[in-house]
Design a protein around this motif. Structure first.
Motif, PDB file in Angstrom:
ATOM      1  N   MET A 162       0.814  -1.212   0.000  1.00  0.00           N
ATOM      2  CA  MET A 162       0.000   0.000   0.000  1.00  0.00           C
ATOM      3  C   MET A 162       0.851   1.266   0.000  1.00  0.00           C
ATOM      4  O   MET A 162       1.908   1.294   0.607  1.00  0.00           O
ATOM      5  CB  MET A 162      -0.878   0.049   1.249  1.00  0.00           C
ATOM      6  CG  MET A 162      -1.927  -1.025   1.335  1.00  0.00           C
ATOM      7  SD  MET A 162      -2.808  -0.821   2.908  1.00  0.00           S
ATOM      8  CE  MET A 162      -3.863  -2.251   2.850  1.00  0.00           C
ATOM      9  N   SER A 163       0.341   2.309  -0.643  1.00  0.00           N
ATOM     10  CA  SER A 163       0.963   3.623  -0.544  1.00  0.00           C
ATOM     11  C   SER A 163       0.425   4.342   0.688  1.00  0.00           C
ATOM     12  O   SER A 163      -0.741   4.176   1.048  1.00  0.00           O
ATOM     13  CB  SER A 163       0.661   4.459  -1.787  1.00  0.00           C
ATOM     14  OG  SER A 163       1.449   4.020  -2.860  1.00  0.00           O
ATOM     15  N   HIS A 164       1.283   5.137   1.286  1.00  0.00           N
ATOM     16  CA  HIS A 164       0.883   5.852   2.491  1.00  0.00           C
ATOM     17  C   HIS A 164       1.233   7.331   2.380  1.00  0.00           C
ATOM     18  O   HIS A 164       1.962   7.751   1.488  1.00  0.00           O
ATOM     19  CB  HIS A 164       1.567   5.246   3.724  1.00  0.00           C
ATOM     20  CG  HIS A 164       1.166   3.842   3.996  1.00  0.00           C
ATOM     21  ND1 HIS A 164      -0.054   3.503   4.517  1.00  0.00           N
ATOM     22  CD2 HIS A 164       1.827   2.672   3.783  1.00  0.00           C
ATOM     23  CE1 HIS A 164      -0.135   2.183   4.626  1.00  0.00           C
ATOM     24  NE2 HIS A 164       0.990   1.656   4.185  1.00  0.00           N
ATOM     25  N   GLU A 165       0.694   8.078   3.341  1.00  0.00           N
ATOM     26  CA  GLU A 165       1.023   9.493   3.485  1.00  0.00           C
ATOM     27  C   GLU A 165       1.567   9.690   4.892  1.00  0.00           C
ATOM     28  O   GLU A 165       1.363   8.848   5.778  1.00  0.00           O
ATOM     29  CB  GLU A 165      -0.235  10.349   3.286  1.00  0.00           C
ATOM     30  CG  GLU A 165      -0.889  10.131   1.926  1.00  0.00           C
ATOM     31  CD  GLU A 165      -2.188  10.907   1.729  1.00  0.00           C
ATOM     32  OE1 GLU A 165      -2.768  10.786   0.656  1.00  0.00           O
ATOM     33  OE2 GLU A 165      -2.619  11.618   2.673  1.00  0.00           O
ATOM     34  N   PHE A 166       2.247  10.791   5.082  1.00  0.00           N
ATOM     35  CA  PHE A 166       2.751  11.095   6.425  1.00  0.00           C
ATOM     36  C   PHE A 166       2.548  12.578   6.679  1.00  0.00           C
ATOM     37  O   PHE A 166       3.102  13.429   5.991  1.00  0.00           O
ATOM     38  CB  PHE A 166       4.235  10.738   6.540  1.00  0.00           C
ATOM     39  CG  PHE A 166       4.805  10.983   7.912  1.00  0.00           C
ATOM     40  CD1 PHE A 166       4.613  10.072   8.939  1.00  0.00           C
ATOM     41  CD2 PHE A 166       5.517  12.146   8.182  1.00  0.00           C
ATOM     42  CE1 PHE A 166       5.134  10.301  10.208  1.00  0.00           C
ATOM     43  CE2 PHE A 166       6.033  12.389   9.447  1.00  0.00           C
ATOM     44  CZ  PHE A 166       5.847  11.467  10.461  1.00  0.00           C
TER      45      PHE A 166
ATOM     46  N   GLY B  89      -6.545   3.373  12.135  1.00  0.00           N
ATOM     47  CA  GLY B  89      -5.597   3.477  13.245  1.00  0.00           C
ATOM     48  C   GLY B  89      -4.204   3.902  12.862  1.00  0.00           C
ATOM     49  O   GLY B  89      -3.274   3.775  13.652  1.00  0.00           O
ATOM     50  N   MET B  90      -4.044   4.421  11.627  1.00  0.00           N
ATOM     51  CA  MET B  90      -2.691   4.755  11.165  1.00  0.00           C
ATOM     52  C   MET B  90      -2.304   6.149  11.660  1.00  0.00           C
ATOM     53  O   MET B  90      -2.424   7.151  10.953  1.00  0.00           O
ATOM     54  CB  MET B  90      -2.619   4.677   9.650  1.00  0.00           C
ATOM     55  CG  MET B  90      -1.189   4.574   9.162  1.00  0.00           C
ATOM     56  SD  MET B  90      -1.061   3.911   7.523  1.00  0.00           S
ATOM     57  CE  MET B  90       0.728   3.643   7.486  1.00  0.00           C
ATOM     58  N   LYS B  91      -1.859   6.202  12.910  1.00  0.00           N
ATOM     59  CA  LYS B  91      -1.482   7.465  13.523  1.00  0.00           C
ATOM     60  C   LYS B  91      -0.466   7.231  14.622  1.00  0.00           C
ATOM     61  O   LYS B  91      -0.262   6.090  15.063  1.00  0.00           O
ATOM     62  CB  LYS B  91      -2.715   8.159  14.092  1.00  0.00           C
ATOM     63  CG  LYS B  91      -3.546   7.300  15.020  1.00  0.00           C
ATOM     64  CD  LYS B  91      -4.882   7.967  15.330  1.00  0.00           C
ATOM     65  CE  LYS B  91      -5.881   6.978  15.908  1.00  0.00           C
ATOM     66  NZ  LYS B  91      -7.206   7.569  16.130  1.00  0.00           N
TER      67      LYS B  91
ATOM     68  N   ALA C 156       0.149  11.206  11.217  1.00  0.00           N
ATOM     69  CA  ALA C 156      -0.932  10.351  10.717  1.00  0.00           C
ATOM     70  C   ALA C 156      -0.795  10.122   9.233  1.00  0.00           C
ATOM     71  O   ALA C 156      -0.100  10.861   8.532  1.00  0.00           O
ATOM     72  CB  ALA C 156      -2.295  10.991  11.005  1.00  0.00           C
ATOM     73  N   CYS C 157      -1.478   9.079   8.769  1.00  0.00           N
ATOM     74  CA  CYS C 157      -1.639   8.833   7.336  1.00  0.00           C
ATOM     75  C   CYS C 157      -3.102   9.065   7.005  1.00  0.00           C
ATOM     76  O   CYS C 157      -3.991   8.474   7.614  1.00  0.00           O
ATOM     77  CB  CYS C 157      -1.245   7.404   6.975  1.00  0.00           C
ATOM     78  SG  CYS C 157      -1.663   6.961   5.271  1.00  0.00           S
ATOM     79  N   HIS C 158      -3.322   9.955   6.022  1.00  0.00           N
ATOM     80  CA  HIS C 158      -4.692  10.249   5.619  1.00  0.00           C
ATOM     81  C   HIS C 158      -5.031   9.692   4.241  1.00  0.00           C
ATOM     82  O   HIS C 158      -5.946  10.182   3.579  1.00  0.00           O
ATOM     83  CB  HIS C 158      -4.952  11.757   5.677  1.00  0.00           C
ATOM     84  CG  HIS C 158      -5.188  12.254   7.079  1.00  0.00           C
ATOM     85  ND1 HIS C 158      -6.303  11.919   7.804  1.00  0.00           N
ATOM     86  CD2 HIS C 158      -4.425  13.028   7.896  1.00  0.00           C
ATOM     87  CE1 HIS C 158      -6.243  12.481   9.012  1.00  0.00           C
ATOM     88  NE2 HIS C 158      -5.100  13.158   9.091  1.00  0.00           N
ATOM     89  N   ALA C 159      -4.317   8.648   3.828  1.00  0.00           N
ATOM     90  CA  ALA C 159      -4.794   7.906   2.654  1.00  0.00           C
ATOM     91  C   ALA C 159      -6.179   7.366   3.023  1.00  0.00           C
ATOM     92  O   ALA C 159      -6.431   7.073   4.198  1.00  0.00           O
ATOM     93  CB  ALA C 159      -3.841   6.764   2.318  1.00  0.00           C
ATOM     94  N   PRO C 160      -7.093   7.247   2.042  1.00  0.00           N
ATOM     95  CA  PRO C 160      -8.479   6.900   2.372  1.00  0.00           C
ATOM     96  C   PRO C 160      -8.588   5.663   3.263  1.00  0.00           C
ATOM     97  O   PRO C 160      -8.093   4.596   2.911  1.00  0.00           O
ATOM     98  CB  PRO C 160      -9.110   6.648   0.995  1.00  0.00           C
ATOM     99  CG  PRO C 160      -8.321   7.524   0.077  1.00  0.00           C
ATOM    100  CD  PRO C 160      -6.905   7.495   0.614  1.00  0.00           C
ATOM    101  N   GLY C 161      -9.227   5.850   4.420  1.00  0.00           N
ATOM    102  CA  GLY C 161      -9.483   4.753   5.343  1.00  0.00           C
ATOM    103  C   GLY C 161      -8.349   4.443   6.309  1.00  0.00           C
ATOM    104  O   GLY C 161      -8.555   3.719   7.288  1.00  0.00           O
ATOM    105  N   HIS C 162      -7.166   4.980   6.050  1.00  0.00           N
ATOM    106  CA  HIS C 162      -6.022   4.578   6.877  1.00  0.00           C
ATOM    107  C   HIS C 162      -6.072   5.180   8.284  1.00  0.00           C
ATOM    108  O   HIS C 162      -5.822   4.485   9.266  1.00  0.00           O
ATOM    109  CB  HIS C 162      -4.708   4.957   6.181  1.00  0.00           C
ATOM    110  CG  HIS C 162      -4.421   4.134   4.955  1.00  0.00           C
ATOM    111  ND1 HIS C 162      -3.154   3.927   4.464  1.00  0.00           N
ATOM    112  CD2 HIS C 162      -5.268   3.457   4.124  1.00  0.00           C
ATOM    113  CE1 HIS C 162      -3.224   3.158   3.380  1.00  0.00           C
ATOM    114  NE2 HIS C 162      -4.489   2.884   3.139  1.00  0.00           N
ATOM    115  N   TYR C 163      -6.400   6.483   8.358  1.00  0.00           N
ATOM    116  CA  TYR C 163      -6.466   7.101   9.690  1.00  0.00           C
ATOM    117  C   TYR C 163      -7.545   6.417  10.521  1.00  0.00           C
ATOM    118  O   TYR C 163      -7.340   6.079  11.692  1.00  0.00           O
ATOM    119  CB  TYR C 163      -6.748   8.605   9.555  1.00  0.00           C
ATOM    120  CG  TYR C 163      -6.731   9.331  10.880  1.00  0.00           C
ATOM    121  CD1 TYR C 163      -5.524   9.680  11.485  1.00  0.00           C
ATOM    122  CD2 TYR C 163      -7.917   9.676  11.525  1.00  0.00           C
ATOM    123  CE1 TYR C 163      -5.503  10.340  12.706  1.00  0.00           C
ATOM    124  CE2 TYR C 163      -7.905  10.337  12.748  1.00  0.00           C
ATOM    125  CZ  TYR C 163      -6.689  10.678  13.324  1.00  0.00           C
ATOM    126  OH  TYR C 163      -6.669  11.330  14.531  1.00  0.00           O
TER     127      TYR C 163
HETATM  128 CU    CU Z   1      -1.463   4.768   5.187  1.00  0.00          CU
END
Ligand code: CU
Length: 176
Positions: free
Chosen positions: A111-115, A167-169, A157-164
Motif C-alpha cells: 500500500m501507498s501511504h502518506e505522512f 488506526g494509522m497514527k 498520521a496517514c490520511h490515505a483513504p481509510g487509513h487514519y
Molecule cells: Cu497509510
C-alpha cells in the motif's frame, strides 16, 4: 596431469572468491533499500539496537546515550516504517522542545501511504496546510522535516483513504 588439476583448482578458488564478494555485497545493502539510501531496518549507522527494535536506524532520542538535539541546520533523523497493517512503527516519537526532526518514512508493503505531522488537532482533522508527504509507495522513502515549537500536543498520521480510521497514527511526546 598435476598441472591441469592445479589450474582447475585455481579457477575454483577464483569462482569461490567471486561468490563470497557477491554475498558480502548483498548483505551490505538490506533488501528493499534503494541505492544511496540507508537501510530502513538498519544495517547502517544507528542499527546497533538490533533487528526488530522500534527505533532501528534512528538517531538516539532524548534520554538515550548519544542524543544530540536536532536543529534546523542539522535535524535529527527519525525513521518510521509504514505497513500494510495500517500502522506506523514506531508510533510514539519523543522529541526535545524546539527540536527539528527529519522523519524518513518508508513503506514496507504493497500500500501507498502518506505522512502528516504537526499540531495534534490539525493532524486529526487533516487540516489543509499541515505539513505532509504523500504517495509513499512500496519500498519508497520520503522525508519531512518539522520543528516542534511549543508544548504540543503533536501527532502524525496517514490520511490515505481509510487509513487514519484504521488506526494509522502516532504521537509525538515533547520533553523539556
Ligand atoms: Cu497509510
Amino acid at each position: 596431469m598435476p598441472g591441469r588439476r592445479l589450474a582447475v583448482l585455481g579457477v575454483g578458488l577464483v569462482v569461490a572468491g567471486i561468490i563470497l564478494i557477491t554475498a558480502t555485497a548483498a548483505f551490505g545493502s538490506a533488501p528493499g533499500s534503494l541505492p544511496g539510501q540507508a537501510a530502513p531496518w538498519g544495517f547502517g549507522p544507528g542499527a546497533m539496537m538490533g533487528f526488530g527494535a522500534a527505533n532501528v536506524g534512528s538517531a538516539p532520542d532524548p534520554g538515550s546515550p548519544g542524543f544530540i538535539a536536532g536543529t534546523t541546520a542539522a535535524p535529527r533523523v527519525v525513521r518510521i516504517i509504514a505497513s500494510d497493517a495500517l500502522r506506523f512503527s514506531p508510533d510514539t516519537v519523543t522529541v526535545k522542545a524546539g527540536e527539528t526532526i527529519t522523519f524518513e518514512v518508508t513503506t514496507m508493503g504493497m500500500m501507498s501511504h502518506e505522512f502528516m505531522v504537526g499540531p495534534a488537532a490539525n493532524v486529526a482533522a487533516d487540516t489543509a496546510g499541515t505539513p505532509e508527504v504523500a504517495d509513499i509507495a512500496m519500498m519508497a522513502t520520503r522525508s519531512l522535516t518539522y520543528t516542534f515549537n511549543g508544548p504540543g500536543p503533536f501527532a502524525f498520521a496517514c490520511h490515505a483513504p481509510g487509513h487514519y480510521e484504521g488506526g494509522m497514527k502516532g504521537v509525538v511526546v515533547v520533553v523539556p
